[in-house]
Design an enzyme around this catalytic site. Structure first.
Site, short mmCIF file in Angstrom:
data_model
loop_
_atom_site.label_atom_id
_atom_site.label_comp_id
_atom_site.label_asym_id
_atom_site.label_seq_id
_atom_site.Cartn_x
_atom_site.Cartn_y
_atom_site.Cartn_z
N ASP A 85 1.06 -1.42 0.01
CA ASP A 85 0.05 0.13 0.16
C ASP A 85 1.40 1.04 -0.37
OD1 ASP A 85 -2.29 -1.70 0.06
OD2 ASP A 85 -2.18 -1.24 2.80
N MET A 86 0.15 2.33 -0.75
CA MET A 86 1.31 3.84 -0.83
C MET A 86 1.80 3.93 0.99
SD MET A 86 -0.25 7.61 -1.25
CE MET A 86 -1.65 7.38 -0.65
#
Length: 497
Positions: free
Chosen positions: A328-329
């Protein structure tokens, strides 16, 4: 210097019985917003919070809606000021904030229907009322429901949906008008827009403002009541506009307004400078990805691990770097990239056979009940509000996570996660869901209440997700060597202790 509103008297309570335009008396000295709210990621402006507080106070006086609100409903507020001249164009180049004496008001809206109705005193009117007096939509829908399943039924249903979305004439700040059908595709061969498009708070509020010569200053949407089944929403928490139904519509509606920049962009660009390569051979690269950096190319103009590694390897004509997995970012830690398709295929097979093992560390809000265990909770995308995921035992894909508690402190728990599957946001949902641990990861903007996120005691200037991909173990596809790569904990993660 930003304009400020100052008032020494007590803020008045909005009168929802006689007007839709509610006076807003700022409490103390408040800086006017210089740009309109970026609706897909924002911290509510104090004026929007004050408006929301007044709306919540009104809702508390409406017992006839209590049960419905308790089951869950989205509400929204839009702070506005009248334009200088009733004849001024919507896209006036003269800012209505030029004078600090500009009167302030707010509009209120609810998503969908409230008490089975589109119209309630004090709330903006719908863009189009499909439940209107002529009842064409309901009558046609009833006829279609009585038809046997057939191509004729499908075609008639599609035509009714297209008719409906062609009735929504959506304005923007330039005074331009487009139908929802046009916004989502341009002609009758386009895909049918999502059900409920145009019925959310943000489009209703902006449409009313544009139609009544009001200038939007800032807005906020908040959830009231219990969470929808399978989703994670919290009572009183502010939420961004949804991606599926609202994003295309708002992209049109915001044209002509001076809108804040996506607040993630400067962070994404800065974080890319912090990425480090921690392993490199002719076949594999491993990077230590910082929180706040994209793993792969997205739909915004920001560097990603994928693009940065491609840039680094561009001198090697034979290479074509391919990420083997994603983070995930907001997640930091180890990420593997293959330098060729064969290596990528071999490592993907190791994922499929559960040969690759990953360990994550996370600080959670609250006290995890057990010292260890297994979370088996199927997940599915929330198609109406991407990128959020939701629990779905009927249609979701299997998702399994082992965990162990490493440390307990007042109000928080340090946990090691060992995912056995790799679903999007798996650890975040398994941590936050009441069916999982019921303890969201610290700093989780998607799955934690907003008040918890904003009060996180870590970094003074930004909130970071306290989830770190600490190690990954695999068999080198070309040498057969058993490998284990580790990433040191970020400084902010260590200081949280």
């Amino acid at each position: 210097m930003p304009n400020k509103a100052k008032n020494n008297s007590q803020a008045t309570t909005a009168d929802f019985t006689t007007t839709t335009l509610h006076p807003l008396m700022p409490e103390g000295e408040v800086a006017f917003p210089q740009k309109f709210t970026y609706p897909f990621l924002y911290t509510p402006h104090p004026l929007a919070i004050q408006a929301a507080t007044q709306l919540k106070a009104h809702l508390a006086t409406q017992p006839q809606w209590a049960d419905e609100i308790c089951r869950g409903k989205m509400f929204g507020v839009l702070v506005v000021t009248p334009r200088h001249s009733p004849t001024s164009p919507l896209a006036s180049s003269v800012s209505p904030l030029a004078s600090s004496a500009s009167p302030l008001f707010f509009l209120a809206a609810f998503s969908g229907l409230l008490d089975g109705c589109n119209h309630h005193p004090g709330f903006v009117t719908p863009i189009f009322d499909k439940h209107g007096a002529d009842r064409y939509f309901q009558n046609e829908e009833a006829l279609i429901s009585q038809m046997p399943d057939s191509d004729a039924k499908s075609l008639r249903s599609r035509n009714l949906q297209l008719w409906l979305f062609n009735q929504y004439h959506i304005l923007n700040a330039l005074g331009q008008e487009r139908t929802i059908t046009h916004i989502f595709g341009g002609d009758e061969t386009c895909r049918i827009p999502p059900s409920g498009a145009g019925e959310c708070c943000a489009p209703k509020l902006l449409q009313y403002a544009y139609s009544h010569n009001l200038h939007p200053l800032c807005m906020a949407e908040f959830w009231m009541g219990t969470s929808p089944r399978g989703e994670l929403r919290y009572d009183g928490t502010y939420y961004p506009a949804c991606q599926s139904k609202c994003k295309p519509i708002l992209r049109h509606m915001l044209q002509g307004l001076d809108v804040e920049e996506n607040p993630l962009l400067p962070i994404l660009r800065q974080r890319a400078k912090e990425m480090r390569i921690i392993y490199d051979d002719p076949y594999i690269i491993a990077v230590d990805k910082p929180a706040g950096m994209l793993a792969v190319r997205g739909n915004i103009d920001a560097p990603s691990v994928e693009s940065e590694i491609e840039r680094i390897c561009i001198s090697e004509a034979s290479t074509s770097p391919i990420p083997i997995h994603r983070l995930d970012m907001d997640t930091s830690g180890i990420m593997l990239i293959a330098k060729d398709k064969e290596t990528h295929k071999e490592l993907q097979m190791q994922f499929y056979r559960h040969i690759i093992k990953k360990r994550y560390l996370a600080w959670l809000e609250g006290d995890v009940a057990n010292d260890s265990g297994v979370i088996d909770l199927p997940l599915a995308p929330n198609y109406l509000d991407r990128p959020r995921q939701m629990t779905d035992r009927l249609h979701g894909k299997p998702a399994t996570t082992r965990y162990e508690v490493l440390q307990r402190t007042p109000g928080h728990t340090l946990v090691a996660f060992y995912p056995e599957t790799g679903r999007t946001h798996q650890l975040r949902v398994h941590a936050a869901s009441p069916e999982g641990l019921g303890c969201p990861i610290v700093g989780d903007r998607l799955y934690s209440p907003s008040d918890i996120v904003s009060n996180t005691p870590m970094h003074q200037t930004e909130v970071r997700l306290m989830l770190h991909a600490q190690s990954i173990s695999f068999i080198h596809p070309h040498t057969g060597e058993k490998m284990k790569l580790t990433s040191p904990l970020p400084t902010y993660f260590v200081r949280f202790r």
